[in-house]
Motif scaffolding. Sequence first.
Motif, mmCIF file in Angstrom:
data_model
loop_
_atom_site.group_PDB
_atom_site.id
_atom_site.type_symbol
_atom_site.label_atom_id
_atom_site.label_comp_id
_atom_site.label_asym_id
_atom_site.label_seq_id
_atom_site.Cartn_x
_atom_site.Cartn_y
_atom_site.Cartn_z
ATOM 1 N N UNK A 125 0.858 -1.243 0.453
ATOM 2 C CA UNK A 125 0.362 0.189 0.218
ATOM 3 C C UNK A 125 0.627 1.063 -0.155
ATOM 4 N N UNK A 126 0.451 2.428 -0.699
ATOM 5 C CA UNK A 126 0.978 4.338 -0.510
ATOM 6 C C UNK A 126 -0.126 4.074 0.563
ATOM 7 N N UNK A 127 0.580 5.285 1.431
ATOM 8 C CA UNK A 127 -0.575 6.258 2.504
ATOM 9 C C UNK A 127 0.048 7.871 2.461
ATOM 10 N N UNK A 128 -0.846 7.939 2.505
ATOM 11 C CA UNK A 128 -0.855 9.860 2.837
ATOM 12 C C UNK A 128 -0.579 9.823 4.252
ATOM 13 N N UNK A 129 0.307 11.093 4.603
ATOM 14 C CA UNK A 129 0.699 11.282 6.099
ATOM 15 C C UNK A 129 0.107 12.718 5.546
ATOM 16 N N UNK A 130 -0.250 13.364 6.698
ATOM 17 C CA UNK A 130 -0.681 15.030 6.463
ATOM 18 C C UNK A 130 0.158 14.989 7.387
ATOM 19 N N UNK A 131 1.040 16.465 7.151
ATOM 20 C CA UNK A 131 1.137 17.727 8.217
ATOM 21 C C UNK A 131 0.403 18.942 8.134
ATOM 22 N N UNK A 132 0.317 19.282 9.008
ATOM 23 C CA UNK A 132 -1.148 20.147 9.415
ATOM 24 C C UNK A 132 0.053 21.109 10.257
ATOM 25 N N UNK A 133 -0.018 21.841 9.782
ATOM 26 C CA UNK A 133 0.659 23.427 10.650
ATOM 27 C C UNK A 133 1.338 24.295 9.593
ATOM 28 N N UNK A 134 2.401 24.985 9.456
ATOM 29 C CA UNK A 134 3.038 26.222 9.584
ATOM 30 C C UNK A 134 4.345 26.022 9.516
ATOM 31 N N UNK A 135 4.948 27.015 9.807
ATOM 32 C CA UNK A 135 6.995 26.470 9.325
ATOM 33 C C UNK A 135 7.168 26.944 10.943
ATOM 34 N N UNK A 136 7.141 26.940 11.871
ATOM 35 C CA UNK A 136 7.230 26.270 13.485
ATOM 36 C C UNK A 136 6.872 25.207 14.039
ATOM 37 N N UNK A 137 5.127 25.049 14.013
ATOM 38 C CA UNK A 137 5.120 23.747 14.116
ATOM 39 C C UNK A 137 3.771 23.130 13.253
ATOM 40 N N UNK A 138 3.507 21.842 13.666
ATOM 41 C CA UNK A 138 2.362 20.884 13.272
ATOM 42 C C UNK A 138 2.163 19.620 13.873
ATOM 43 N N UNK A 139 0.697 19.693 12.987
ATOM 44 C CA UNK A 139 0.525 18.351 14.120
ATOM 45 C C UNK A 139 -0.088 17.124 12.722
ATOM 46 N N UNK A 140 0.658 16.267 13.072
ATOM 47 C CA UNK A 140 0.989 14.963 11.747
ATOM 48 C C UNK A 140 -0.241 13.842 11.937
ATOM 49 N N UNK A 141 -0.857 13.433 11.148
ATOM 50 C CA UNK A 141 -2.248 12.790 10.622
ATOM 51 C C UNK A 141 -1.346 11.768 9.883
ATOM 52 N N UNK A 142 -1.792 10.816 10.765
ATOM 53 C CA UNK A 142 -1.067 8.881 10.458
ATOM 54 C C UNK A 142 0.512 9.021 10.483
ATOM 55 N N UNK A 143 1.271 7.959 10.835
ATOM 56 C CA UNK A 143 2.294 8.027 11.082
ATOM 57 C C UNK A 143 2.967 6.647 10.326
ATOM 58 N N UNK A 144 2.441 6.390 9.179
ATOM 59 C CA UNK A 144 2.572 5.703 7.990
ATOM 60 C C UNK A 144 4.144 4.649 7.840
ATOM 61 N N UNK A 145 4.446 3.530 7.876
ATOM 62 C CA UNK A 145 5.585 3.387 7.461
ATOM 63 C C UNK A 145 6.870 3.443 7.888
#
Length: 208
Positions: free
Chosen positions: A27-47
């Motif tokens: 499988x190929x998974x989308x990992x999403x980083x939500x935030x700006x140049x200083x901090x992010x929230x990670x949605x799904x830590x895949x592989x």
Amino acid sequence: MTRDSGVRAERLVTSGTFSLDGETFDVDNNVWLVGDDDEVLIVDAAHDAPAIAAAVAGRRVTAIVCTHGHDDHIGAAPALADATGAPVLLHPADRELWDTVHPGRKPDGELRDGQPLLVAGVEARVLHTPGHTWGACSLHVPFLDAVFSGDTLFHGGPGATGRSYSDHPTILASIRRRLLTLPGGTVVHTGHGPDTTIAAERPNVPTV
């Protein structure tokens, strides 16, 4: 905070396997980083923890949100937490799935319906959307006009429910009650494959 604040969603595609019920698939998974140049929230830590950490690029990670407990979405979570110091968050209804992948290593916190998560001054709200798994959650970020649906809703319709810990009527109810009620222009950032919108998916979700 204005639209030129730099808050955005960044996609990283990682590759590996998904295993459940005695079968394994590439499988190929989308990992999403939500935030700006200083901090992010990670949605799904895949592989691939090193690849995700490289995409973080030194920014502070506020949390690692697991949309559900399938191994392809949580496999890199403990290593990524160790690398970034961020807590891993999972809905408790998926703890059994988690424990089969990471025995002896608990998530750091729980996701609950309606829970706010702050990143870069923007609020993301947890929506419990069971069906793909019992603890599946989506993450609605009104500032971005976006929802991160994990494997609950894809381009083309609902996620799969043919395996353990899933139920088809439940996922349909979750999508119709929690996701399709969002504004039609809301962009759906999925766990696999391309983006879509709420309006585009309304005809693809049966009522029964």
